[in-house]
Design an enzyme around this catalytic site. Structure first.
Site, short mmCIF file in Angstrom:
data_model
loop_
_atom_site.label_atom_id
_atom_site.label_comp_id
_atom_site.label_asym_id
_atom_site.label_seq_id
_atom_site.Cartn_x
_atom_site.Cartn_y
_atom_site.Cartn_z
N LEU A 14 0.81 -1.22 0.00
CA LEU A 14 0.00 0.00 0.00
C LEU A 14 0.84 1.27 0.00
CD1 LEU A 14 -2.65 -1.03 2.69
CD2 LEU A 14 -2.63 -1.54 0.24
N ASP A 15 0.22 2.34 -0.49
CA ASP A 15 0.84 3.66 -0.40
C ASP A 15 0.16 4.45 0.71
OD1 ASP A 15 -1.58 4.56 -1.48
OD2 ASP A 15 -0.74 4.83 -3.49
N LEU A 16 0.49 5.70 0.86
CA LEU A 16 -0.07 6.49 1.96
C LEU A 16 -1.56 6.75 1.82
CD1 LEU A 16 -0.41 9.90 1.42
CD2 LEU A 16 1.97 9.51 0.90
N TYR A 17 -2.14 6.44 0.67
CA TYR A 17 -3.58 6.60 0.47
C TYR A 17 -4.35 5.35 0.85
CZ TYR A 17 -1.87 10.61 -2.06
OH TYR A 17 -1.22 11.77 -2.40
N HIS A 19 -4.27 2.32 -0.59
CA HIS A 19 -4.53 1.33 -1.65
C HIS A 19 -3.20 0.91 -2.26
CE1 HIS A 19 -3.90 4.46 -4.69
NE2 HIS A 19 -4.81 5.20 -4.08
#
Length: 139
Positions: A14-17, A19
């Site tokens: 995942l990234d900081l968003y 997803h």
């Protein structure tokens, strides 16, 4: 021939968003292509023949986010064979559904490893690739 490669989404994907980061899809797609190839050929024999595979273009369409603990499947098929290149099509779907997460077309060439150049897809090599297109799904 079609293969279905399952992948469970983990936190490190995942990234900081929250997803799956777009760059991770390249890894998912590559894992599935290796799975496809391992079901078709003995990789050691193939590389020992002096031939190699090289990706020359990737086009990815992102359709829906994928989230931690979801399970996806990458469905891989050999879509087209040209004179010097071929295209694998890959759909990333939520496992057990037809919900499309992403899809991609990956253009590759077969290379002469010694000469470091693409070879023509003809003769026995073309016949092998054509078999990959016509075999029944493995699942």
């Amino acid at each position: 021939m079609q293969t279905r490669t399952p992948i469970k989404i983990r936190g490190y994907h995942l990234d900081l968003y929250g997803h799956v980061n777009n760059a991770r899809y390249l890894e998912f797609l590559e894992e599935a292509r290796w799975d496809f190839l391992e079901q078709q050929v003995d990789i050691a024999t193939f590389t020992g023949s002096g031939l190699g595979l090289a990706v020359v273009n990737i086009n990815i369409n992102y359709r829906r986010g994928a989230y931690v603990n979801e399970e996806i499947e990458v469905v891989t098929t050999l879509a087209r064979i040209g004179n010097k290149s071929a295209v694998m099509h890959q759909d990333v779907v939520l496992k057990g559904t037809d919900v499309l997460v992403a899809d991609a077309d990956i253009t590759f060439v077969v290379t002469d490893q010694k000469a470091q150049k693409a070879v023509a897809l003809e003769g026995e090599l073309r016949q092998v690739l054509e078999q990959w297109q016509t075999l029944q799904p493995a699942i």
